[in-house]
Scaffold this motif. Sequence first.
Motif, PDB file in Angstrom:
ATOM      1  N   LYS A  26       2.904 -25.034  42.847  1.00 56.51           N
ATOM      2  CA  LYS A  26       1.728 -25.579  42.158  1.00 56.51           C
ATOM      3  C   LYS A  26       1.575 -25.098  40.720  1.00 56.51           C
ATOM      4  CE  LYS A  26      -1.214 -26.663  46.064  1.00 56.51           C
ATOM      5  NZ  LYS A  26      -1.612 -28.013  45.927  1.00 56.51           N
ATOM      6  N   GLU A  27       2.118 -23.908  40.399  1.00 53.23           N
ATOM      7  CA  GLU A  27       1.847 -23.317  39.084  1.00 53.23           C
ATOM      8  C   GLU A  27       3.058 -23.431  38.163  1.00 53.23           C
ATOM      9  OE1 GLU A  27      -0.994 -21.952  37.738  1.00 53.23           O
ATOM     10  OE2 GLU A  27      -1.969 -22.749  39.522  1.00 53.23           O
ATOM     11  N   ARG A  28       2.845 -24.110  37.044  1.00 49.88           N
ATOM     12  CA  ARG A  28       3.925 -24.264  36.057  1.00 49.88           C
ATOM     13  C   ARG A  28       4.427 -22.889  35.592  1.00 49.88           C
ATOM     14  NH1 ARG A  28       1.668 -26.396  30.708  1.00 49.88           N
ATOM     15  NH2 ARG A  28       0.757 -24.359  30.985  1.00 49.88           N
ATOM     16  N   ASN A  29       3.472 -21.965  35.363  1.00 53.56           N
ATOM     17  CA  ASN A  29       3.868 -20.637  34.873  1.00 53.56           C
ATOM     18  C   ASN A  29       4.762 -19.895  35.870  1.00 53.56           C
ATOM     19  OD1 ASN A  29       2.426 -21.153  32.622  1.00 53.56           O
ATOM     20  ND2 ASN A  29       0.752 -19.736  33.049  1.00 53.56           N
ATOM     21  N   VAL A  81     -16.078 -21.572  44.105  1.00 48.38           N
ATOM     22  CA  VAL A  81     -17.475 -21.153  43.934  1.00 48.38           C
ATOM     23  C   VAL A  81     -18.261 -22.179  43.118  1.00 48.38           C
ATOM     24  CG1 VAL A  81     -18.969 -19.395  42.873  1.00 48.38           C
ATOM     25  CG2 VAL A  81     -16.976 -18.697  44.211  1.00 48.38           C
ATOM     26  N   THR A  82     -17.624 -22.669  42.027  1.00 50.62           N
ATOM     27  CA  THR A  82     -18.338 -23.629  41.177  1.00 50.62           C
ATOM     28  C   THR A  82     -17.387 -24.605  40.497  1.00 50.62           C
ATOM     29  OG1 THR A  82     -19.842 -23.911  39.326  1.00 50.62           O
ATOM     30  CG2 THR A  82     -18.373 -22.033  39.187  1.00 50.62           C
ATOM     31  N   GLU A  83     -17.813 -25.861  40.415  1.00 51.68           N
ATOM     32  CA  GLU A  83     -17.049 -26.836  39.629  1.00 51.68           C
ATOM     33  C   GLU A  83     -17.742 -27.066  38.288  1.00 51.68           C
ATOM     34  OE1 GLU A  83     -16.367 -30.320  41.990  1.00 51.68           O
ATOM     35  OE2 GLU A  83     -14.771 -29.338  43.107  1.00 51.68           O
ATOM     36  N   GLU A  84     -18.940 -26.434  38.147  1.00 46.73           N
ATOM     37  CA  GLU A  84     -19.659 -26.554  36.869  1.00 46.73           C
ATOM     38  C   GLU A  84     -19.059 -25.597  35.858  1.00 46.73           C
ATOM     39  OE1 GLU A  84     -23.864 -25.822  37.412  1.00 46.73           O
ATOM     40  OE2 GLU A  84     -23.700 -26.720  39.402  1.00 46.73           O
ATOM     41  N   LYS A  85     -19.281 -25.912  34.559  1.00 42.38           N
ATOM     42  CA  LYS A  85     -18.842 -25.004  33.492  1.00 42.38           C
ATOM     43  C   LYS A  85     -19.825 -23.835  33.420  1.00 42.38           C
ATOM     44  CE  LYS A  85     -15.278 -27.194  31.977  1.00 42.38           C
ATOM     45  NZ  LYS A  85     -13.940 -26.588  32.057  1.00 42.38           N
ATOM     46  N   LYS A  86     -19.321 -22.622  33.661  1.00 42.46           N
ATOM     47  CA  LYS A  86     -20.200 -21.446  33.631  1.00 42.46           C
ATOM     48  C   LYS A  86     -19.516 -20.345  32.845  1.00 42.46           C
ATOM     49  CE  LYS A  86     -23.047 -22.262  37.563  1.00 42.46           C
ATOM     50  NZ  LYS A  86     -23.201 -22.039  38.984  1.00 42.46           N
ATOM     51  N   LEU A  88     -19.525 -17.128  33.196  1.00 42.84           N
ATOM     52  CA  LEU A  88     -18.878 -16.100  34.032  1.00 42.84           C
ATOM     53  C   LEU A  88     -17.542 -16.605  34.612  1.00 42.84           C
ATOM     54  CD1 LEU A  88     -21.779 -14.390  36.025  1.00 42.84           C
ATOM     55  CD2 LEU A  88     -20.252 -13.338  34.356  1.00 42.84           C
ATOM     56  N   ALA A  89     -17.511 -17.913  34.937  1.00 44.49           N
ATOM     57  CA  ALA A  89     -16.267 -18.502  35.448  1.00 44.49           C
ATOM     58  C   ALA A  89     -15.195 -18.437  34.363  1.00 44.49           C
ATOM     59  CB  ALA A  89     -16.516 -19.948  35.882  1.00 44.49           C
ATOM     60  N   LYS A  90     -15.609 -18.718  33.132  1.00 42.87           N
ATOM     61  CA  LYS A  90     -14.664 -18.672  32.003  1.00 42.87           C
ATOM     62  C   LYS A  90     -14.135 -17.256  31.795  1.00 42.87           C
ATOM     63  CE  LYS A  90     -14.046 -19.930  27.172  1.00 42.87           C
ATOM     64  NZ  LYS A  90     -12.662 -20.341  27.441  1.00 42.87           N
ATOM     65  N   ALA A  92     -13.948 -14.859  34.009  1.00 40.45           N
ATOM     66  CA  ALA A  92     -13.051 -14.504  35.131  1.00 40.45           C
ATOM     67  C   ALA A  92     -11.660 -15.109  34.925  1.00 40.45           C
ATOM     68  CB  ALA A  92     -13.666 -14.979  36.449  1.00 40.45           C
ATOM     69  N   LYS A  93     -11.616 -16.400  34.613  1.00 37.59           N
ATOM     70  CA  LYS A  93     -10.314 -17.068  34.460  1.00 37.59           C
ATOM     71  C   LYS A  93      -9.544 -16.557  33.245  1.00 37.59           C
ATOM     72  CE  LYS A  93     -10.914 -21.443  36.826  1.00 37.59           C
ATOM     73  NZ  LYS A  93     -10.676 -22.888  36.744  1.00 37.59           N
ATOM     74  N   ASP A  94     -10.258 -16.411  32.115  1.00 35.78           N
ATOM     75  CA  ASP A  94      -9.553 -16.026  30.875  1.00 35.78           C
ATOM     76  C   ASP A  94      -9.060 -14.578  30.919  1.00 35.78           C
ATOM     77  OD1 ASP A  94     -10.074 -18.563  30.084  1.00 35.78           O
ATOM     78  OD2 ASP A  94     -11.474 -18.066  28.481  1.00 35.78           O
ATOM     79  N   THR A  95      -9.850 -13.682  31.515  1.00 36.23           N
ATOM     80  CA  THR A  95      -9.392 -12.286  31.574  1.00 36.23           C
ATOM     81  C   THR A  95      -8.196 -12.141  32.525  1.00 36.23           C
ATOM     82  OG1 THR A  95     -11.149 -11.837  33.157  1.00 36.23           O
ATOM     83  CG2 THR A  95     -11.540 -11.110  30.899  1.00 36.23           C
TER      84      THR A  95
HETATM   85  N1  LIG Z   1     -15.880 -23.405  35.807  1.00 36.00           N
HETATM   86  C1  LIG Z   1     -15.561 -23.123  34.553  1.00 36.00           C
HETATM   87  N2  LIG Z   1     -16.512 -22.726  33.680  1.00 36.00           N
HETATM   88  C2  LIG Z   1     -16.215 -22.413  32.401  1.00 36.00           C
HETATM   89  N3  LIG Z   1     -14.971 -22.454  31.872  1.00 36.00           N
HETATM   90  C3  LIG Z   1     -13.971 -22.833  32.681  1.00 36.00           C
HETATM   91  C4  LIG Z   1     -14.194 -23.201  34.052  1.00 36.00           C
HETATM   92  N4  LIG Z   1     -13.009 -23.537  34.608  1.00 36.00           N
HETATM   93  C5  LIG Z   1     -12.100 -23.394  33.635  1.00 36.00           C
HETATM   94  N5  LIG Z   1     -12.644 -22.980  32.484  1.00 36.00           N
HETATM   95  C6  LIG Z   1     -11.979 -22.689  31.215  1.00 36.00           C
HETATM   96  O1  LIG Z   1     -11.252 -23.831  30.783  1.00 36.00           O
HETATM   97  C7  LIG Z   1      -9.971 -23.457  30.285  1.00 36.00           C
HETATM   98  C8  LIG Z   1      -8.857 -24.095  31.108  1.00 36.00           C
HETATM   99  O2  LIG Z   1      -9.001 -23.699  32.452  1.00 36.00           O
HETATM  100  P1  LIG Z   1      -8.019 -24.125  33.625  1.00 36.00           P
HETATM  101  O3  LIG Z   1      -8.633 -23.738  34.913  1.00 36.00           O
HETATM  102  O4  LIG Z   1      -7.627 -25.547  33.418  1.00 36.00           O
HETATM  103  O5  LIG Z   1      -6.843 -23.124  33.389  1.00 36.00           O
HETATM  104  P2  LIG Z   1      -5.440 -23.252  32.669  1.00 36.00           P
HETATM  105  O6  LIG Z   1      -5.445 -22.356  31.489  1.00 36.00           O
HETATM  106  O7  LIG Z   1      -5.073 -24.676  32.494  1.00 36.00           O
HETATM  107  O8  LIG Z   1      -4.555 -22.512  33.783  1.00 36.00           O
HETATM  108  P3  LIG Z   1      -3.411 -23.036  34.731  1.00 36.00           P
HETATM  109  O9  LIG Z   1      -2.350 -23.642  33.843  1.00 36.00           O
HETATM  110  O10 LIG Z   1      -2.955 -21.772  35.411  1.00 36.00           O
HETATM  111  O11 LIG Z   1      -4.060 -24.003  35.692  1.00 36.00           O
HETATM  112  C9  LIG Z   1      -9.940 -21.917  30.326  1.00 36.00           C
HETATM  113  O12 LIG Z   1     -10.360 -21.374  29.088  1.00 36.00           O
HETATM  114  C10 LIG Z   1     -10.952 -21.581  31.411  1.00 36.00           C
HETATM  115  O13 LIG Z   1     -11.517 -20.332  31.243  1.00 36.00           O
END
Ligand SMILES: Nc1ncnc2c1ncn2[C@@H]1O[C@H](COP(=O)(O)OP(=O)(O)OP(=O)(O)O)[C@@H](O)[C@H]1O
Length: 126
Positions: A26-29, A81-86, A88-90, A92-95
Amino acid sequence: MPGKKKNPLWRSFGYAFAGIWTGIRKERNMKIHCTALLMVVIAGIAFRITVSEWCICIVLCALVMSLELVNTALEAVVDLVTEEKKPLAKIAKDTAAGAVLIAAIASVIIGLLIFVPHIAGWFIQS
Ligand SMILES: Nc1ncnc2c1ncn2[C@@H]1O[C@H](COP(=O)(O)OP(=O)(O)OP(=O)(O)O)[C@@H](O)[C@H]1O
């Protein structure tokens, strides 16, 4: 969970391998990391790197791929947990993505420190 029968060890290993396979599919990386691993193995054999150098390469490849899988797991949990833009979600993912990037950059630098002298030696000999 109390009272819940534990899975046999072989089944737990099976789940772990399924997780690795899902990450690769699933993950390109993860595909990029697998390609890098293959290149390191080929270069390691070709240049006859030392046991210590093999150990460093194996640890670094394992570190980057493990962090990538943790990053994938974290992304899945956040999306669950959430499909909304939040904000804290950002965070978590970015760090989590940042953690993979740090390990990957360090691995490339160390890889160059190991392989460049071998490549230079090969050119000098030929
Ligand atoms: N629920 C959310 N709320 C806020 N920002 C988000 C949310 N989901 C994703 N993002 C932000 O959007 C950008 C892209 O996220 P995405 O989940 O598509 O990851 P990605 O970098 O494409 O990773 P991957 O290639 O591993 O899927 C990132 O900066 C991420 O933090």
